[in-house]
Design an enzyme around this catalytic site. Structure first.
Site, PDB file in Angstrom:
ATOM      1  N   CYS A 115       0.809  -1.224   0.000  1.00  0.00           N
ATOM      2  CA  CYS A 115       0.000   0.000   0.000  1.00  0.00           C
ATOM      3  C   CYS A 115       0.843   1.275   0.000  1.00  0.00           C
ATOM      4  CB  CYS A 115      -0.954   0.000   1.185  1.00  0.00           C
ATOM      5  SG  CYS A 115      -1.962  -1.484   1.267  1.00  0.00           S
ATOM      6  N   HIS A 257      -3.393   6.905   2.841  1.00  0.00           N
ATOM      7  CA  HIS A 257      -3.776   5.579   2.332  1.00  0.00           C
ATOM      8  C   HIS A 257      -5.164   5.243   2.882  1.00  0.00           C
ATOM      9  CE1 HIS A 257      -3.987   1.480   1.299  1.00  0.00           C
ATOM     10  NE2 HIS A 257      -3.721   1.013   2.505  1.00  0.00           N
ATOM     11  N   ASN A 287     -10.155  -0.506  -0.076  1.00  0.00           N
ATOM     12  CA  ASN A 287      -8.692  -0.404  -0.074  1.00  0.00           C
ATOM     13  C   ASN A 287      -8.153  -0.970  -1.389  1.00  0.00           C
ATOM     14  OD1 ASN A 287      -5.943  -0.709   0.342  1.00  0.00           O
ATOM     15  ND2 ASN A 287      -6.136  -1.574   2.396  1.00  0.00           N
TER      16      ASN A 287
HETATM   17  O1  UT7 Z   1      -3.776  -1.457   3.715  1.00  0.00           O
HETATM   18  C1  UT7 Z   1      -3.167  -1.891   4.876  1.00  0.00           C
HETATM   19  C2  UT7 Z   1      -3.812  -3.111   5.429  1.00  0.00           C
HETATM   20  N1  UT7 Z   1      -5.093  -2.907   6.062  1.00  0.00           N
HETATM   21  C3  UT7 Z   1      -5.229  -2.448   7.317  1.00  0.00           C
HETATM   22  O2  UT7 Z   1      -4.319  -1.919   7.901  1.00  0.00           O
HETATM   23  C4  UT7 Z   1      -6.545  -2.653   7.982  1.00  0.00           C
HETATM   24  C5  UT7 Z   1      -6.417  -2.471   9.469  1.00  0.00           C
HETATM   25  N2  UT7 Z   1      -7.485  -3.118  10.254  1.00  0.00           N
HETATM   26  C6  UT7 Z   1      -8.778  -2.803  10.182  1.00  0.00           C
HETATM   27  O3  UT7 Z   1      -9.186  -1.988   9.388  1.00  0.00           O
HETATM   28  C7  UT7 Z   1      -9.734  -3.459  11.171  1.00  0.00           C
HETATM   29  O4  UT7 Z   1      -8.979  -4.144  12.140  1.00  0.00           O
HETATM   30  C8  UT7 Z   1     -10.732  -4.445  10.491  1.00  0.00           C
HETATM   31  C9  UT7 Z   1     -11.767  -3.661   9.674  1.00  0.00           C
HETATM   32  C10 UT7 Z   1      -9.992  -5.422   9.608  1.00  0.00           C
HETATM   33  C11 UT7 Z   1     -11.491  -5.219  11.562  1.00  0.00           C
HETATM   34  O5  UT7 Z   1     -12.172  -4.328  12.423  1.00  0.00           O
HETATM   35  P1  UT7 Z   1     -12.175  -4.547  13.993  1.00  0.00           P
HETATM   36  O6  UT7 Z   1     -12.951  -3.463  14.592  1.00  0.00           O
HETATM   37  O7  UT7 Z   1     -10.736  -4.715  14.401  1.00  0.00           O
HETATM   38  O8  UT7 Z   1     -12.993  -5.874  14.144  1.00  0.00           O
HETATM   39  P2  UT7 Z   1     -12.543  -7.266  14.746  1.00  0.00           P
HETATM   40  O9  UT7 Z   1     -11.631  -7.968  13.802  1.00  0.00           O
HETATM   41  O10 UT7 Z   1     -12.090  -7.059  16.162  1.00  0.00           O
HETATM   42  O11 UT7 Z   1     -13.912  -8.037  14.785  1.00  0.00           O
HETATM   43  C12 UT7 Z   1     -14.995  -7.638  15.648  1.00  0.00           C
HETATM   44  C13 UT7 Z   1     -16.136  -8.615  15.482  1.00  0.00           C
HETATM   45  C14 UT7 Z   1     -15.713 -10.074  15.625  1.00  0.00           C
HETATM   46  O12 UT7 Z   1     -16.764 -10.779  16.275  1.00  0.00           O
HETATM   47  P3  UT7 Z   1     -16.665 -11.132  17.850  1.00  0.00           P
HETATM   48  O13 UT7 Z   1     -15.423 -11.959  17.978  1.00  0.00           O
HETATM   49  O14 UT7 Z   1     -16.564  -9.810  18.544  1.00  0.00           O
HETATM   50  O15 UT7 Z   1     -17.932 -11.866  18.095  1.00  0.00           O
HETATM   51  C15 UT7 Z   1     -15.607 -10.568  14.205  1.00  0.00           C
HETATM   52  O16 UT7 Z   1     -15.819 -11.946  14.078  1.00  0.00           O
HETATM   53  O17 UT7 Z   1     -16.696  -8.497  14.183  1.00  0.00           O
HETATM   54  C16 UT7 Z   1     -16.708  -9.777  13.526  1.00  0.00           C
HETATM   55  N3  UT7 Z   1     -16.479  -9.584  12.100  1.00  0.00           N
HETATM   56  C17 UT7 Z   1     -17.455  -9.322  11.225  1.00  0.00           C
HETATM   57  N4  UT7 Z   1     -18.782  -9.207  11.369  1.00  0.00           N
HETATM   58  C18 UT7 Z   1     -19.496  -8.919  10.268  1.00  0.00           C
HETATM   59  C19 UT7 Z   1     -15.288  -9.574  11.451  1.00  0.00           C
HETATM   60  N5  UT7 Z   1     -15.473  -9.322  10.152  1.00  0.00           N
HETATM   61  C20 UT7 Z   1     -16.808  -9.162   9.987  1.00  0.00           C
HETATM   62  C21 UT7 Z   1     -17.610  -8.879   8.871  1.00  0.00           C
HETATM   63  N6  UT7 Z   1     -18.950  -8.767   9.048  1.00  0.00           N
HETATM   64  N7  UT7 Z   1     -17.089  -8.700   7.640  1.00  0.00           N
END
Ligand code: UT7
Length: 330
Positions: A115, A257, A287
């Site tokens: 990225c 980004h 992204n």
């Molecule tokens: O370009 C460089 C690379 N990209 C990045 O740097 C991205 C950086 N990271 C992020 O943007 C965020 O960490 C994400 C968007 C990937 C994830 O967001 P988050 O707020 O960190 O969510 P999480 O992974 O902690 O998940 C929270 C909950 C989980 O459920 P439980 O365990 O709390 O019951 C996940 O299973 O949300 C659930 N979950 C989803 N639910 C609905 C994860 N993905 C999804 C989804 N739809 N697509």
């Protein structure tokens, strides 16, 4: 010799995939995706229609050439940033050179710094121009991430999209005003496992079992990336400002980004910059890795937000972990 951005161009695939479309593929919903990422839709290449990274780049490059009032053979270097190149060999920059009908046999190479790729390319172009090794450098960020995504993994497939943006970096005449003021590049390999795709390289060639398991796709530790991202983007800005002898108040626009709206929001808070100064289009495209910064930059020029004379900061981070920023007077 100083350098400046002469012209920009973009290409986005026609096919739009919305969060509602994704609800039909994986267990997710529009509200979760929008609230956690700021994304509503992304574009997806049509392989049957011959829409690949160098094809997108060719179309974007014609726009940039027109904006810069240059002909293809005026370009004496092509830097192509992508982690999803058309082929392993030949390199995409050489393919693009041919697609643009260039006959000058200019320098053409690819970089794979994820990225941060476009920002790496712009800063390298700046160095080549400063040392007199190049005059007009075409820097491209073009990605077809839809090919490398596990479409059954809701934690990753909702984040990414396809697209291309490019810029021509050329010489800045003395006293003209438009110029690159400071650059910053770096990498921290200690975070290399936060975002990777280990299968498919020389160490682990793709075998049938990888295809069955889906272990050949990109993998990401989202939470780890999030933490590093905000700190890195804020640090990048501070380093560039210090190098240029400017302060945060001098910045008119930040083109960050586009990985997550909340990352951009947190970065703005860390820097105490108003959100109005952040150029954000993640809602429409998700992204697109190396393409996010040039697409957002081009759109902000096209709609009149960014004007000649404005102080702009490109600010990026990515897998590697790589990072980089460019501070310039547009
Ligand atoms: O370009 C460089 C690379 N990209 C990045 O740097 C991205 C950086 N990271 C992020 O943007 C965020 O960490 C994400 C968007 C990937 C994830 O967001 P988050 O707020 O960190 O969510 P999480 O992974 O902690 O998940 C929270 C909950 C989980 O459920 P439980 O365990 O709390 O019951 C996940 O299973 O949300 C659930 N979950 C989803 N639910 C609905 C994860 N993905 C999804 C989804 N739809 N697509």
């Amino acid at each position: 010799m100083r350098s400046k951005i002469l012209g920009t161009g973009i290409y986005l695939p026609e096919k739009v995939m919305t969060n509602i479309d994704l609800e039909k593929i994986v267990d997710t919903n529009d509200q979760w995706i929008y609230e956690r990422t700021g994304i509503r839709a992304r574009r997806i290449c049509n392989p049957e229609g011959g829409e690949f990274p160098t094809d997108m780049a060719e179309r974007a490059a014609w726009q940039a050439l027109q904006a810069a009032k240059l002909e293809p053979n005026d370009i004496d270097m092509i830097i192509f940033a992508s982690v999803t190149p058309d082929y392993k060999l030949p390199n995409s920059a050489s393919v693009l050179q041919q697609k643009l009908g260039m006959t000058n046999k200019c320098t053409a190479f690819d970089i794979a710094t994820a990225c941060s790729g476009f920002v790496y390319g712009v800063n390298m172009a700046n160095s080549f121009i400063q040392t007199g090794m190049a005059k007009n450098v075409l820097v491209v960020g073009s990605e077809m991430l839809s090919r490398e995504i596990d479409w059954t993994d809701r934690t990753i497939c909702i984040l990414f999209g396809d697209g291309c943006g490019c810029a021509i970096v050329g010489q800045s005449e003395d006293g003209e005003g438009s110029e690159i003021l400071a650059t910053h590049l770096g990498a921290d390999g200690s975070g290399k496992e936060f975002f990777d795709q280990p299968v498919g390289g020389a160490v682990t060639p793709i075998k049938e079992h990888h295809l069955k398991e889906g272990t050949h796709f990109m993998r990401m530790k989202g939470g780890e990336m999030f933490k590093v991202a905000t700190r890195t983007l804020a640090d990048n800005a501070k380093v560039c400002l210090e190098k240029a002898g400017l302060s945060l108040e001098d910045i008119d626009w930040v083109v960050p980004h586009q990985a997550n709206y909340r990352i951009i929001e947190t970065t703005a808070k860390l820097l105490k910059l108003p959100m109005e100064k952040m150029i954000i289009n993640i809602e429409n495209y998700g992204n697109t890795s190396a393409a996010t910064v040039p697409i957002a930059f081009h759109e902000a020029i096209a709609d009149g937000r960014i004007k000649r004379g404005d102080i702009v900061l490109f600010d990026a981070f990515g897998a590697g972990l790589t990072f980089g920023a460019t501070l310039f007077r547009y």
